[in-house]
Write an enzyme that holds these catalytic residues in place. Structure first.
Site, PDB file in Angstrom:
ATOM      1  CG  HIS A   1      90.346  15.699  38.843  1.00  0.00           C
ATOM      2  ND1 HIS A   1      90.748  16.894  39.392  1.00  0.00           N
ATOM      3  CD2 HIS A   1      91.236  14.766  39.269  1.00  0.00           C
ATOM      4  CE1 HIS A   1      91.855  16.686  40.110  1.00  0.00           C
ATOM      5  NE2 HIS A   1      92.165  15.417  40.055  1.00  0.00           N
TER       6      HIS A   1
ATOM      7  CG  ASP B   1      96.068  10.761  34.616  1.00  0.00           C
ATOM      8  OD1 ASP B   1      95.401  11.226  35.552  1.00  0.00           O
ATOM      9  OD2 ASP B   1      97.292  10.987  34.473  1.00  0.00           O
TER      10      ASP B   1
HETATM   11  P1  5GP Z   1      94.946  14.804  41.264  1.00  0.00           P
HETATM   12  O1  5GP Z   1      96.223  14.438  41.983  1.00  0.00           O
HETATM   13  O2  5GP Z   1      94.737  16.289  41.201  1.00  0.00           O
HETATM   14  O3  5GP Z   1      93.754  14.055  41.807  1.00  0.00           O
HETATM   15  O4  5GP Z   1      95.135  14.251  39.796  1.00  0.00           O
HETATM   16  C1  5GP Z   1      95.396  15.037  38.695  1.00  0.00           C
HETATM   17  C2  5GP Z   1      95.618  14.086  37.526  1.00  0.00           C
HETATM   18  O5  5GP Z   1      95.593  14.847  36.325  1.00  0.00           O
HETATM   19  C3  5GP Z   1      96.964  13.363  37.565  1.00  0.00           C
HETATM   20  O6  5GP Z   1      96.732  11.955  37.538  1.00  0.00           O
HETATM   21  C4  5GP Z   1      97.683  13.860  36.326  1.00  0.00           C
HETATM   22  O7  5GP Z   1      98.448  12.851  35.687  1.00  0.00           O
HETATM   23  C5  5GP Z   1      96.559  14.342  35.441  1.00  0.00           C
HETATM   24  N1  5GP Z   1      96.924  15.444  34.557  1.00  0.00           N
HETATM   25  C6  5GP Z   1      97.543  16.603  34.929  1.00  0.00           C
HETATM   26  N2  5GP Z   1      97.731  17.412  33.867  1.00  0.00           N
HETATM   27  C7  5GP Z   1      97.194  16.743  32.805  1.00  0.00           C
HETATM   28  C8  5GP Z   1      97.084  17.075  31.414  1.00  0.00           C
HETATM   29  O8  5GP Z   1      97.506  18.128  30.949  1.00  0.00           O
HETATM   30  N3  5GP Z   1      96.477  16.151  30.615  1.00  0.00           N
HETATM   31  C9  5GP Z   1      95.999  14.970  31.097  1.00  0.00           C
HETATM   32  N4  5GP Z   1      95.426  14.145  30.207  1.00  0.00           N
HETATM   33  N5  5GP Z   1      96.079  14.634  32.402  1.00  0.00           N
HETATM   34  C10 5GP Z   1      96.684  15.501  33.244  1.00  0.00           C
END
Ligand code: 5GP
Ligand code: ZN
Length: 113
Positions: A99, A29
């Site tokens: 995810h 992440d």
């Molecule tokens: P959600 O809130 O949708 O469950 O989590 C999305 C996660 O994706 C977040 O923890 C965020 O930090 C991660 N994330 C978003 N964009 C990117 C990216 O471009 N690269 C990586 N490695 N992680 C990302």
């Protein structure tokens, strides 16, 4: 397709990919919430768990199996870890590509909601 996780799958956006097979990939992440914070996704674009449960529920088994293996490799399997899938706006999902978060390496907060 302007999905950031599809772009990671395609190699168009750099990420630290630490596992991949024909169905799923895992990467670190970008904004880690714990010493180990991995994101495990299907290669295929599925918007959220809500769509997956109708279409291809076996994919979740594959993601969980990969997570279990990665937890061992990251050294968090014995101390314990948390798998989280946020689904939809109220579930806290920000990236609309299914995810699973794997969090570990510290004692996690007991707060779930
Ligand atoms: P959600 O809130 O949708 O469950 O989590 C999305 C996660 O994706 C977040 O923890 C965020 O930090 C991660 N994330 C978003 N964009 C990117 C990216 O471009 N690269 C990586 N490695 N992680 C990302
Ligand atoms: Zn996608």
């Amino acid at each position: 397709m302007d999905c950031i996780f599809c772009q990671i799958v395609a190699g168009e956006v750099p990420s630290e990919i630490i596992y991949q097979d024909e169905e799923v990939i895992a990467f670190r992440d970008i904004n880690p919430q714990a010493p180990t914070h991995l994101i495990i996704i299907p290669r295929k674009h599925v918007p959220s768990l809500a769509q997956l449960s109708e279409a291809e529920p076996s994919l979740i088994g594959h993601m969980v199996a990969a997570a279990g293996q990665l937890a061992k490799e990251e050294g968090v399997s014995e101390t314990g870890y948390r798998l989280v899938i946020n689904c939809g706006e109220w579930g806290g999902q920000l990236v609309p590509h299914l995810h699973m978060h794997l969090l570990g390496g510290k004692k996690l907060s007991g707060k779930l909601g």
